[in-house]
Motif scaffolding. Sequence first.
Motif, PDB file in Angstrom:
ATOM      1  N   VAL A   1      -4.388  -3.209  -1.296  1.00 18.27           N
ATOM      2  CA  VAL A   1      -4.249  -4.454  -0.536  1.00 18.27           C
ATOM      3  C   VAL A   1      -4.148  -4.101   0.950  1.00 18.27           C
ATOM      4  O   VAL A   1      -3.576  -3.065   1.306  1.00 18.27           O
ATOM      5  N   ALA A   2      -4.725  -4.944   1.789  1.00 17.12           N
ATOM      6  CA  ALA A   2      -4.656  -4.699   3.233  1.00 17.12           C
ATOM      7  C   ALA A   2      -3.189  -4.723   3.663  1.00 17.12           C
ATOM      8  O   ALA A   2      -2.421  -5.562   3.187  1.00 17.12           O
ATOM      9  N   PRO A   3      -2.787  -3.794   4.535  1.00 19.87           N
ATOM     10  CA  PRO A   3      -1.401  -3.796   5.010  1.00 19.87           C
ATOM     11  C   PRO A   3      -1.056  -5.134   5.667  1.00 19.87           C
ATOM     12  O   PRO A   3      -1.898  -5.745   6.309  1.00 19.87           O
ATOM     13  N   SER A   4       0.198  -5.547   5.489  1.00 19.39           N
ATOM     14  CA  SER A   4       0.647  -6.797   6.104  1.00 19.39           C
ATOM     15  C   SER A   4       1.228  -6.547   7.492  1.00 19.39           C
ATOM     16  O   SER A   4       1.989  -7.378   8.007  1.00 19.39           O
ATOM     17  N   THR A   5       0.950  -5.399   8.048  1.00 25.54           N
ATOM     18  CA  THR A   5       1.466  -5.047   9.377  1.00 25.54           C
ATOM     19  C   THR A   5       0.472  -4.113  10.056  1.00 25.54           C
ATOM     20  O   THR A   5      -0.287  -3.419   9.380  1.00 25.54           O
ATOM     21  N   ASP A   6       0.482  -4.110  11.386  1.00 20.31           N
ATOM     22  CA  ASP A   6      -0.427  -3.198  12.095  1.00 20.31           C
ATOM     23  C   ASP A   6       0.182  -1.797  12.217  1.00 20.31           C
ATOM     24  O   ASP A   6      -0.533  -0.806  12.220  1.00 20.31           O
ATOM     25  N   GLU A   7       1.516  -1.712  12.311  1.00 21.31           N
ATOM     26  CA  GLU A   7       2.169  -0.397  12.382  1.00 21.31           C
ATOM     27  C   GLU A   7       3.333  -0.375  11.396  1.00 21.31           C
ATOM     28  O   GLU A   7       3.737  -1.416  10.875  1.00 21.31           O
ATOM     29  N   LEU A   8       3.886   0.810  11.129  1.00 22.29           N
ATOM     30  CA  LEU A   8       4.897   0.947  10.078  1.00 22.29           C
ATOM     31  C   LEU A   8       6.149   0.111  10.365  1.00 22.29           C
ATOM     32  O   LEU A   8       6.577   0.022  11.514  1.00 22.29           O
ATOM     33  N   ILE A   9       6.717  -0.445   9.297  1.00 23.72           N
ATOM     34  CA  ILE A   9       7.988  -1.177   9.429  1.00 23.72           C
ATOM     35  C   ILE A   9       9.072  -0.415   8.671  1.00 23.72           C
ATOM     36  O   ILE A   9       8.941  -0.179   7.466  1.00 23.72           O
ATOM     37  N   TYR A  10      10.124  -0.020   9.378  1.00 26.30           N
ATOM     38  CA  TYR A  10      11.312   0.574   8.752  1.00 26.30           C
ATOM     39  C   TYR A  10      12.371  -0.520   8.728  1.00 26.30           C
ATOM     40  O   TYR A  10      12.778  -1.007   9.788  1.00 26.30           O
TER      41      TYR A  10
ATOM     42  N   ALA B   1      -7.326   0.421   6.019  1.00 24.12           N
ATOM     43  CA  ALA B   1      -7.366  -1.032   6.215  1.00 24.12           C
ATOM     44  C   ALA B   1      -7.266  -1.770   4.884  1.00 24.12           C
ATOM     45  O   ALA B   1      -6.985  -2.970   4.856  1.00 24.12           O
ATOM     46  N   SER B   2      -7.470  -1.055   3.773  1.00 25.63           N
ATOM     47  CA  SER B   2      -7.430  -1.756   2.484  1.00 25.63           C
ATOM     48  C   SER B   2      -6.437  -1.154   1.494  1.00 25.63           C
ATOM     49  O   SER B   2      -6.351  -1.582   0.356  1.00 25.63           O
ATOM     50  N   VAL B   3      -5.686  -0.142   1.922  1.00 25.91           N
ATOM     51  CA  VAL B   3      -4.702   0.491   1.029  1.00 25.91           C
ATOM     52  C   VAL B   3      -3.336   0.536   1.718  1.00 25.91           C
ATOM     53  O   VAL B   3      -3.203   1.051   2.832  1.00 25.91           O
ATOM     54  N   SER B   4      -2.324  -0.007   1.028  1.00 23.20           N
ATOM     55  CA  SER B   4      -0.962   0.000   1.566  1.00 23.20           C
ATOM     56  C   SER B   4      -0.105   1.002   0.808  1.00 23.20           C
ATOM     57  O   SER B   4      -0.323   1.268  -0.372  1.00 23.20           O
ATOM     58  N   ARG B   5       0.870   1.543   1.507  1.00 18.48           N
ATOM     59  CA  ARG B   5       1.839   2.463   0.899  1.00 18.48           C
ATOM     60  C   ARG B   5       3.205   1.895   1.248  1.00 18.48           C
ATOM     61  O   ARG B   5       3.507   1.685   2.438  1.00 18.48           O
ATOM     62  N   LEU B   6       4.018   1.612   0.238  1.00 19.73           N
ATOM     63  CA  LEU B   6       5.334   1.011   0.506  1.00 19.73           C
ATOM     64  C   LEU B   6       6.414   1.723  -0.290  1.00 19.73           C
ATOM     65  O   LEU B   6       6.128   2.304  -1.354  1.00 19.73           O
ATOM     66  N   TYR B   7       7.617   1.662   0.229  1.00 23.97           N
ATOM     67  CA  TYR B   7       8.738   2.345  -0.420  1.00 23.97           C
ATOM     68  C   TYR B   7       9.969   1.436  -0.466  1.00 23.97           C
ATOM     69  O   TYR B   7      10.190   0.630   0.450  1.00 23.97           O
ATOM     70  N   LEU B   8      10.766   1.644  -1.519  1.00 22.75           N
ATOM     71  CA  LEU B   8      12.046   0.944  -1.674  1.00 22.75           C
ATOM     72  C   LEU B   8      13.135   1.968  -1.937  1.00 22.75           C
ATOM     73  O   LEU B   8      12.926   2.890  -2.736  1.00 22.75           O
ATOM     74  N   GLN B   9      14.281   1.787  -1.322  1.00 25.79           N
ATOM     75  CA  GLN B   9      15.450   2.604  -1.700  1.00 25.79           C
ATOM     76  C   GLN B   9      15.905   2.164  -3.088  1.00 25.79           C
ATOM     77  O   GLN B   9      16.075   0.966  -3.342  1.00 25.79           O
ATOM     78  N   VAL B  10      16.096   3.134  -3.999  1.00 22.40           N
ATOM     79  CA  VAL B  10      16.618   2.845  -5.344  1.00 22.40           C
ATOM     80  C   VAL B  10      17.712   3.882  -5.626  1.00 22.40           C
ATOM     81  O   VAL B  10      17.728   4.949  -4.995  1.00 22.40           O
ATOM     82  N   PRO B  11      18.610   3.611  -6.567  1.00 22.29           N
ATOM     83  CA  PRO B  11      19.644   4.617  -6.850  1.00 22.29           C
ATOM     84  C   PRO B  11      19.026   5.909  -7.389  1.00 22.29           C
ATOM     85  O   PRO B  11      18.006   5.854  -8.091  1.00 22.29           O
ATOM     86  N   ALA B  12      19.648   7.035  -7.060  1.00 19.65           N
ATOM     87  CA  ALA B  12      19.175   8.316  -7.618  1.00 19.65           C
ATOM     88  C   ALA B  12      19.194   8.199  -9.135  1.00 19.65           C
ATOM     89  O   ALA B  12      20.082   7.549  -9.702  1.00 19.65           O
ATOM     90  N   GLY B  13      18.229   8.782  -9.783  1.00 21.47           N
ATOM     91  CA  GLY B  13      18.186   8.743 -11.245  1.00 21.47           C
ATOM     92  C   GLY B  13      17.455   7.531 -11.802  1.00 21.47           C
ATOM     93  O   GLY B  13      17.358   7.355 -13.015  1.00 21.47           O
ATOM     94  N   THR B  14      16.930   6.676 -10.914  1.00 22.90           N
ATOM     95  CA  THR B  14      16.187   5.494 -11.368  1.00 22.90           C
ATOM     96  C   THR B  14      14.956   5.910 -12.171  1.00 22.90           C
ATOM     97  O   THR B  14      14.241   6.836 -11.797  1.00 22.90           O
TER      98      THR B  14
END
Length: 390
Positions: A192-201, A216-229
Motif C-alpha cells: 500500500v502507498a505510504p500514508s506519509t511523505d517521511e517517517l513518523i515516530y 511509493a507502493s510499499v509501506s513498512r510499519l511497526y508497533l511496540q508489543v510486549p516481549a514474548g508476543t
Amino acid sequence: MRTQVVVVGAGPAGLLLARLLGQRGVDVVVLETRSREYVEARIRAGILEHSTLEVLDGAGLGDVVRRDGAEHRGVYLQWPGERHHLDFVDLVGRSVWLYGQTEVTRQLGLAHDAAGTQIAYEVADVELHDVDGERPSVTYTDRDGVRTRVEAVAVAGCDGSFGPSRPVVADAGGETWERTYDYSWLGILADVAPSTDELIYAWHDDGFALHSMRSASVSRLYLQVPAGTEIGQWSDDRIWDALSTRLGAGIDGWQLTPGPITEKSVLPMRSHVCAPMRRGRLFLAGDAAHIVPPTGAKGLNLAVADVALLAPALADLAAGDPAAGERYSERALRRVWRCTHFSWWMTTMLHRDDDPFTRQLQLSQLQWVTSSRAGAAGLAENYAGLPISL
Ligand code: APR
Ligand code: PHB
C-alpha cells in the motif's frame, strides 16, 4: 588455500568489507553459512545516513541508491494531538536516504559477481585458528562436503551476533555490556502507498508506532508489543487498528490507509557492545561486535562505519605493515558507543513505559526536541549521521 583476508559472514558488513578490500587490490575469500537467496531476501531496516551514502559512493553503489532510493529531509515526531517535522537538512545540513538493506545486499552481490570475488555460500563448521599469531586460518566444510583450510594475514569476523567470531574474541577476555528491553517490535510490510511523505515516530499511551516505507507502493510499519508476543496474537485487522490509533488517525484529517500485509514478524530489542573489537589478527565488524535496538535505524549504518575504518587498516596489514589495525577497535568503538547511546535514547524516549513519572519525562523531552533548535539539532546530527571517524 591461501588468501590475504578471510571474511566470515556475507551480510552487509562482510560483503561491503570484501568490496572495499577488493577495490584496494586485496585478495579476499568470503564464507557464509546461508544460501545467497536467503541472505538477499532478509528484510531489515531501510535508512542510510549521509556518511553511509558516502561510503557506498566509494564502493560504486551510490548512484543506484540515488536512482532507486528516496532522499528524506527529516522525520516526524509525534504524540497524541501533536505532530512535528524535524528538517535535518535545515538543522545540520544532512539528509538521509530511504533504501532497503535488502537492496544494499543485492547490489553488493552484483558488484561481487562483476569483480569475481570468491564467496562460498552454504558452508558449515566454520572454525577460526591461530588468530593470535601472524598466520591465522579458517577451516570450513563447503556445500559438497569438502573440508578446506584458508590461511590469511587477517580474519574479519562479520558473522553477526550468533557467529563464531565474537566468542573467539571474548575467550581472550574483554568486556561486554548489554541492555534488554521488555518490549519488541511487530513489523509489517504492506502493499500500500505510504500514508506519509517521511517517517513518523509516534509516542502513544498504547505504545510506540513507526510508519516507514520501502517505495511509493510499499509501506513498512511497526508497533511496540510486549516481549514474548506471538505473531498469531495479532490479526491483520488488529494490527491496522492499532497502527491507526497510535499514528493519530483523525488528527487534522490525517488517515492511515491499510492494505494487504505481505510479511509480518516480531523483532526482539536489545543493546549489546563487546570490546575490544579485535583479538590479534581477528577483527570484528557489524552485528558481530554490537547490536542496537532498531529505533533510529543505526544497525546497518554502524556496520558500514566499522568496515569503512577496517578496510584501509586491513589493506595496510596485507601490504606488510604489522601495526596497521592497532587503532581500529578504539576508533570504531567511539562511534559504536555514540550510536548505542542514541538508539537507547530514541528507544526509551518513545516507547510506552508503565511508570507515569517516566511518561511525563518522555513527553517533556519530546516537547523540547521539537521546539528547541538546539534539541532538534542534537537529534538531527545523530540521526542523519555523524562523521565516520569521531
Ligand atoms: N560462518 C559464516 N557466516 C556466518 C556464520 C558462520 N559460522 N554464522 C553466521 N554467519 C553469517 C550469517 O548467516 C549472516 O549472513 O554472517 C552474516 C551476518 O550478517 P548480519 O547478521 O546481517 O550482520 P552484519 O553484516 O553485521 O549487518 C549488520 O544487519 O542485523 C542487521 O541491524 C543489523 O542492519 C544491521 C546489519
Ligand atoms: C525501516 O524502514 O525498517 C526502519 C526505519 C526507521 C527505523 C527502523 C526501521 O528507525
